[in-house]
Write a protein that holds these residues in place. Structure first.
Motif, PDB file in Angstrom:
ATOM      1  N   TYR A  68       2.317  16.417  17.307  1.00 59.12           N
ATOM      2  CA  TYR A  68       2.558  17.245  16.134  1.00 59.12           C
ATOM      3  C   TYR A  68       3.092  16.441  14.954  1.00 59.12           C
ATOM      4  N   LEU A  69       3.660  15.250  15.226  1.00 63.27           N
ATOM      5  CA  LEU A  69       4.203  14.442  14.140  1.00 63.27           C
ATOM      6  C   LEU A  69       3.096  13.831  13.286  1.00 63.27           C
ATOM      7  N   ASN A  70       1.919  13.648  13.863  1.00 59.20           N
ATOM      8  CA  ASN A  70       0.806  13.088  13.097  1.00 59.20           C
ATOM      9  C   ASN A  70      -0.338  14.066  12.930  1.00 59.20           C
ATOM     10  N   LEU A  71      -0.164  15.248  13.470  1.00 57.32           N
ATOM     11  CA  LEU A  71      -1.204  16.268  13.342  1.00 57.32           C
ATOM     12  C   LEU A  71      -1.452  16.634  11.890  1.00 57.32           C
ATOM     13  N   GLY A  72      -0.394  16.665  11.106  1.00 60.79           N
ATOM     14  CA  GLY A  72      -0.508  17.186   9.743  1.00 60.79           C
ATOM     15  C   GLY A  72      -0.146  18.655   9.711  1.00 60.79           C
ATOM     16  N   ASP A 127       0.837  -1.187   0.000  1.00 56.38           N
ATOM     17  CA  ASP A 127       0.000   0.000   0.000  1.00 56.38           C
ATOM     18  C   ASP A 127       0.878   1.244   0.000  1.00 56.38           C
ATOM     19  N   GLY A 128       0.216   2.419  -0.084  1.00 55.39           N
ATOM     20  CA  GLY A 128       0.943   3.677  -0.010  1.00 55.39           C
ATOM     21  C   GLY A 128       1.488   3.925   1.375  1.00 55.39           C
ATOM     22  N   GLY A 129       2.216   5.032   1.501  1.00 58.57           N
ATOM     23  CA  GLY A 129       2.826   5.386   2.777  1.00 58.57           C
ATOM     24  C   GLY A 129       1.841   6.053   3.698  1.00 58.57           C
ATOM     25  N   PRO A 130       2.331   6.729   4.722  1.00 62.58           N
ATOM     26  CA  PRO A 130       1.455   7.366   5.701  1.00 62.58           C
ATOM     27  C   PRO A 130       0.655   8.496   5.060  1.00 62.58           C
ATOM     28  N   VAL A 131      -0.632   8.512   5.306  1.00 60.29           N
ATOM     29  CA  VAL A 131      -1.499   9.582   4.823  1.00 60.29           C
ATOM     30  C   VAL A 131      -2.079  10.282   6.035  1.00 60.29           C
ATOM     31  N   GLU A 132      -1.859  11.595   6.131  1.00 58.88           N
ATOM     32  CA  GLU A 132      -2.279  12.312   7.324  1.00 58.88           C
ATOM     33  C   GLU A 132      -3.386  13.298   6.985  1.00 58.88           C
ATOM     34  N   THR A 183      13.190  17.321 -13.959  1.00 62.66           N
ATOM     35  CA  THR A 183      14.272  18.078 -13.327  1.00 62.66           C
ATOM     36  C   THR A 183      15.518  17.225 -13.127  1.00 62.66           C
ATOM     37  N   ARG A 184      15.346  15.940 -12.908  1.00 63.23           N
ATOM     38  CA  ARG A 184      16.496  15.062 -12.693  1.00 63.23           C
ATOM     39  C   ARG A 184      17.358  14.960 -13.941  1.00 63.23           C
ATOM     40  N   GLU A 185      16.715  14.989 -15.115  1.00 64.14           N
ATOM     41  CA  GLU A 185      17.443  14.786 -16.363  1.00 64.14           C
ATOM     42  C   GLU A 185      17.636  16.074 -17.142  1.00 64.14           C
ATOM     43  N   ASN A 186      16.609  16.923 -17.165  1.00 62.50           N
ATOM     44  CA  ASN A 186      16.668  18.136 -17.974  1.00 62.50           C
ATOM     45  C   ASN A 186      17.087  19.360 -17.177  1.00 62.50           C
ATOM     46  N   GLY A 187      16.980  19.279 -15.858  1.00 64.29           N
ATOM     47  CA  GLY A 187      17.346  20.410 -15.009  1.00 64.29           C
ATOM     48  C   GLY A 187      18.673  20.177 -14.318  1.00 64.29           C
ATOM     49  N   ASP A 188      18.791  20.732 -13.116  1.00 64.29           N
ATOM     50  CA  ASP A 188      20.043  20.650 -12.375  1.00 64.29           C
ATOM     51  C   ASP A 188      20.070  19.489 -11.391  1.00 64.29           C
ATOM     52  N   GLY A 189      19.044  18.659 -11.418  1.00 63.03           N
ATOM     53  CA  GLY A 189      19.021  17.505 -10.534  1.00 63.03           C
ATOM     54  C   GLY A 189      18.289  17.773  -9.241  1.00 63.03           C
ATOM     55  N   LEU A 190      18.101  16.702  -8.465  1.00 64.97           N
ATOM     56  CA  LEU A 190      17.406  16.771  -7.190  1.00 64.97           C
ATOM     57  C   LEU A 190      18.179  15.959  -6.156  1.00 64.97           C
ATOM     58  N   PRO A 191      17.950  16.253  -4.864  1.00 60.46           N
ATOM     59  CA  PRO A 191      18.601  15.442  -3.836  1.00 60.46           C
ATOM     60  C   PRO A 191      18.026  14.023  -3.834  1.00 60.46           C
ATOM     61  N   ALA A 192      18.649  13.162  -3.050  1.00 58.78           N
ATOM     62  CA  ALA A 192      18.110  11.812  -2.877  1.00 58.78           C
ATOM     63  C   ALA A 192      16.723  11.885  -2.275  1.00 58.78           C
ATOM     64  N   LEU A 193      15.895  10.872  -2.582  1.00 62.08           N
ATOM     65  CA  LEU A 193      14.551  10.814  -2.019  1.00 62.08           C
ATOM     66  C   LEU A 193      14.613  10.786  -0.497  1.00 62.08           C
ATOM     67  N   ARG A 194      13.567  11.320   0.135  1.00 65.15           N
ATOM     68  CA  ARG A 194      13.474  11.351   1.590  1.00 65.15           C
ATOM     69  C   ARG A 194      12.316  10.453   2.045  1.00 65.15           C
ATOM     70  N   ASP A 195      12.400   9.991   3.288  1.00 65.82           N
ATOM     71  CA  ASP A 195      11.369   9.120   3.855  1.00 65.82           C
ATOM     72  C   ASP A 195      10.828   9.751   5.131  1.00 65.82           C
ATOM     73  N   GLN A 196       9.550  10.124   5.096  1.00 62.39           N
ATOM     74  CA  GLN A 196       8.926  10.706   6.280  1.00 62.39           C
ATOM     75  C   GLN A 196       8.582   9.644   7.318  1.00 62.39           C
ATOM     76  N   SER A 197       8.867   8.388   7.024  1.00 64.81           N
ATOM     77  CA  SER A 197       8.608   7.232   7.888  1.00 64.81           C
ATOM     78  C   SER A 197       7.116   7.149   8.212  1.00 64.81           C
ATOM     79  N   ALA A 198       6.781   6.805   9.430  1.00 68.98           N
ATOM     80  CA  ALA A 198       5.382   6.533   9.775  1.00 68.98           C
ATOM     81  C   ALA A 198       4.611   7.780  10.143  1.00 68.98           C
ATOM     82  N   TYR A 199       5.258   8.977  10.076  1.00 69.08           N
ATOM     83  CA  TYR A 199       4.623  10.176  10.604  1.00 69.08           C
ATOM     84  C   TYR A 199       3.989  11.023   9.503  1.00 69.08           C
ATOM     85  N   GLY A 200       3.041  11.846   9.929  1.00 70.20           N
ATOM     86  CA  GLY A 200       2.306  12.698   8.994  1.00 70.20           C
ATOM     87  C   GLY A 200       2.963  14.038   8.786  1.00 70.20           C
ATOM     88  N   THR A 201       4.185  14.026   8.284  1.00 62.27           N
ATOM     89  CA  THR A 201       4.957  15.260   8.107  1.00 62.27           C
ATOM     90  C   THR A 201       5.213  15.558   6.639  1.00 62.27           C
TER      91      THR A 201
END
Length: 845
Positions: free
Chosen positions: A245-249, A136-141, A170-188
């Protein structure tokens, strides 16, 4: 993409190859021949060994394309060289894999079967069972909604490109992006999308590379928990949110309010997300972050923030190209995601529960690539979404980046992304030391004001600070924002042109040193061609979840300084004042000895720039390296200013003044002659003047020495007068007075009119006596004494030169007799003398 080999020991396949034979020296040719034989049907697969590993366990469910790239694209085939197995060799046979279930179903296991295209296979083909750990998808807050939120206006695209590309990443035609981030189980997600957009803009602006990593936790924490305001201006504002506040949204407006108040993004290394992501919720909520990370350790600072209507696709695309990404929202529900095509199309009610980034687009992404059992979009086209459900720094996750956890495609018509505007940022690394603001409660309301209204805030600024910029929140598009900052007798200004609604930083034309505690006033004047102006102000704000439950409440305590057109208002403007702390002693020019080589000039129309000498601590400074000089009001008469601003190792600004005197003007009159009219006569002769543009007035005199003045109304009698003109001063020239000149008023012509009048005398009367006849002339409008003179006459006629009467002598016979009379009018002081000769007739009968 990294390819994972999942077969340990290969696959043994026995082939009968008909008449194909070869020797050891012909191996390469023979292998190609075997493949051709297989493809042409001249060889048949009779036996396939079982796989040694037939199960693949994955931490996530990748999109189908990514998963297939992890499976082998060839299998090793062992072929016999004749009817008797005399020798064996191995060849690589290309294979593809087909999923025997619907890969879009939310299942944890999928069976993939090997396929050899165009090759007859009698044996059972091998299969691999793929087990996904997260199906399934990740955390939805609760993505917080602002009650009675302002509707973002649609504007024309800011794109200056003649045309935008049909696809962009942007990854290919622009200047690139940082590595993907993981908000883990929280609604942030809202903090991850905001920080991600800041990172993308820094990369697009060449201020950072793809290794940049800013702290999402710091933004989430201080936005919900607040912090101690070192200027004590909004400590009375109240933020009331749930403890969790981590799951408040949250939402973009909470984030922007923090960023605008100088709560910048700190480095991930300073406040890492692992402080909470590696802990259970109860333990994570016990983490306390020091207030120094709210204001004092910024690694990036928001300069401008733009609200772009979702209907402005060209504007969004241009923003992605310019800033690397935009912040957006979506409504995520698992059933609308297609893992087969890595696509998402939600067509339910317009709402949102998750924040994301848009980092590209494809106008030609087929509408057929969205789920088969759902209604399709009406048109092709999709946004490239960057999600925050995957840690891209973990090499084991490389195969899953193209998935709902990382990058996926979302239809332009998705009802979640169209529920709100999108947002872009201008970011800089260097921020400001201090922020003065009253609006600490996150309330963002748009107040309608008149075009050209004056919005005002006042702040008590501490000594030893240098005012550099202000910022303001707008609720209208296409504005000109003029800012004036006043501290005592000093004022500085700045201006910016806006296209979108948003939050704008206005850099001031020069810095303003505050050398003692001073009350500083900030005025913002917004003007719009359309005449409609909305500006941001802080009121109490309620933010609710999708069920209407209040999860966040901000209560604003008015700072007491806000004004609109000079009158107090009951809310705080979203106006900030930014300063940097400076040293007023060693390096500040405020205490330097600044002198000018000239302090007085006379106006010429050219700019005056006196030479400046700056001495600090007995050292004469160098203009090239230590300070720069600018001039203000140095053309027109008045007080001009020299502004000396430190640079290099010197800071601060000091000014000196010099005087530009008014120049001399000139005026001259030419003599004039006029004629008496009976009315007041004014001088209207030739005037020669230069310099001043002021008014010319006249004075009149009876004598050349101008010692006997008379009123202008008395200048009407014939005679000689004298006139002086005064040219009034203007901004750059003194007044000037002319020399006296003569105004002569000549006498006018006499108005006398003379005509003959026939006279008759009876013969019977004249026989007896002489007869006096009334003057045979009509004399009108004569000026002066009238006299008569006989020029010629019949002998029988006698003229009385005083009265003009004529006497007919006794005994005159019948007939008509003529007499020529000259009539004279003597005139007077204003009229000339006049005369006229008239022939008169007297009839005797």
């Amino acid at each position: 993409m990294k390819r994972r080999k999942i077969l340990a020991g290969g696959l043994a396949i026995v082939i009968v190859a008909g008449a194909v034979t070869w020797g050891e020296t012909d191996t390469a040719y023979a292998k190609e021949s075997v493949l051709q034989a297989l493809e042409s049907g001249n060889a048949t697969v009779l036996e396939i060994d079982k796989l040694q590993e037939d199960t693949l366990e994955l931490a996530y469910k990748p999109c189908l394309e990514s998963l297939l790239e992890t499976l082998p694209d060839t299998l090793t085939v062992t072929v016999s060289t004749g009817t008797v197995l005399q020798s064996r060799t191995e060849v690589e046979v290309p294979v593809t894999w087909e999923c025997e279930e619907d890969y879009d179903e939310s299942l944890g296991e999928y069976t993939f079967k090997a396929v050899m295209d165009d090759i007859e296979v009698e044996a059972d083909m091998p299969t691999i069972t793929v087990v996904t750990g997260k199906e399934d998808g990740g955390p939805v807050e609760n993505y917080l909604q602002v009650e009675d939120a302002h509707q973002v206006q649609t504007v024309q695209s800011i794109s200056e490109n003649a045309s935008l590309p049909s696809a962009y990443d942007t990854r290919e035609n622009g200047d690139g992006l940082p590595a993907l981030r993981d908000q883990s189980a929280y609604g942030t997600c809202w903090a991850f999308a905001t920080i991600g957009a800041l990172e993308a803009d820094l990369i697009a602006s060449d201020l950072a590379d793809e290794n940049i990593d800013l702290s999402e936790l710091a933004l989430a924490y201080f936005t919900n928990k607040g912090y101690d305001d070192p200027k004590d201006l909004h400590d009375n504002d109240t933020i009331s949110s749930q403890e969790d506040y981590l799951n408040l949204g949250g939402n973009i407006y909470l984030a922007v309010n923090s960023l605008a108040n100088n709560v910048g993004a700190v480095a991930e290394a300073d406040v890492p997300y692992t402080w909470v992501s590696k802990k259970e919720l109860d333990e994570a909520l016990q983490v306390r972050i020091d207030d120094t990370y709210a204001l004092s350790n910024n690694a990036a600072t928001m300069v401008n923030y733009y609200d772009i209507a979702i209907t402005d696709q060209d504007g969004i695309k241009t923003a992605i190209m310019d800033h690397g990404s935009v912040y957006a929202v979506m409504e995520y529900e698992d059933e609308y995601y297609s893992a087969t095509h890595n696509s998402y199309y939600y067509n339910g009610e317009e709402c949102s529960n998750h924040a994301i980034m848009l980092v590209g687009w494809n106008d030609n992404f087929p509408k057929e690539n969205f789920l088969d059992d759902k209604d399709k979009p009406n048109h092709d086209g999709a946004w490239l979404v960057r999600n925050s459900w995957l840690d891209g720094s973990d090499e084991d996750n490389a195969d899953f980046e193209e998935s709902v956890y990382g990058y996926f495609w979302m239809s332009y018509e998705d009802m979640g992304v169209t529920s709100m505007s999108v947002h872009a940022f201008d970011v800089q690394q260097d921020g400001y030391d201090n922020c003065y603001a009253y609006d600490g409660a996150a309330g963002m309301n748009s107040h309608r004001v008149s075009n050209g209204a004056v919005l005002e805030e006042s702040y008590p600024v501490d000594a030893g600070e240098e005012i550099e910029a202000v910022s303001v929140r707008t609720g209208s598009t296409d504005l000109t924002l003029d800012a004036t900052v006043t501290a005592g007798e000093q004022s500085v200004t700045g201006s910016i042109e806006t296209t979108y609604e948003g939050n704008y930083t206005i850099e001031l034309e020069k810095k303003l040193i505050i050398d003692k505690d001073t009350n500083v006033t900030v005025q913002i004047v917004p003007t719009s061609k359309s005449g409609q102006v909305y500006m941001g102000g802080e009121d109490a704000v309620r933010m609710v979840d999708s069920d209407g439950q209040c999860l966040f409440f901000g209560y604003a305590v008015r700072g007491g300084k806000s004004k609109l057109n000079g009158r107090a208002v009951n809310y705080d403007w979203h106006i900030k004042l930014f300063t940097n702390t400076v040293d007023l002693t060693e390096s500040n020019l405020v205490t330097a000895d600044v002198t000018l080589d000239e302090t007085q000039y006379s106006y010429t129309g050219a700019a005056f720039e006196p030479n400046v000498t700056v001495v600090k601590n007995d050292i004469t400074l160098n203009e090239e390296t230590d300070y720069r000089v600018s001039y203000k009001d140095n053309i027109n008469a008045g007080t001009a200013t020299v502004i000396v601003t430190g640079r290099g190792q010197y800071c601060g600004t000091v000014s000196r003044t010099f005087t530009i005197l008014k120049a001399d003007a000139f005026i001259k009159l030419a003599a004039q002659t006029k004629t008496y009219t009976g009315k007041t006569i004014a001088y209207t002769g030739k005037v020669t003047k230069s310099g001043s543009s002021g008014r010319v007035t006249y004075a009149y005199y009876l004598d050349a020495a101008c010692s006997k003045p008379i009123h202008a109304s008395s200048v009407k009698e014939a005679g000689i007068y004298f006139v002086k003109a005064t040219l009034a001063a203007d901004a750059n020239y003194k007044a000037a007075i002319s020399a006296a000149t003569q105004l002569q008023i000549n006498k006018t012509a006499n108005t006398m009119k003379v005509s003959a009048v026939k006279k008759k005398v009876k013969y019977n009367a004249v026989k007896k006596r002489a007869i006096k006849v009334v003057c045979p002339l009509s004399v009108k409008r004569a000026i002066g004494k009238i006299t008569y003179e006989k020029v010629s006459a019949a002998k029988c006629l006698i003229l009385n030169e005083k009265t003009g009467k004529v006497t007919v002598k006794k005994g005159t016979k019948k007939g008509t007799y003529a007499i020529r009379i000259k009539v004279r009018a003597a005139g007077n002081a204003n009229y000339e003398a006049a005369s006229k000769t008239v022939k008169c007739k007297i009839i005797v009968k």
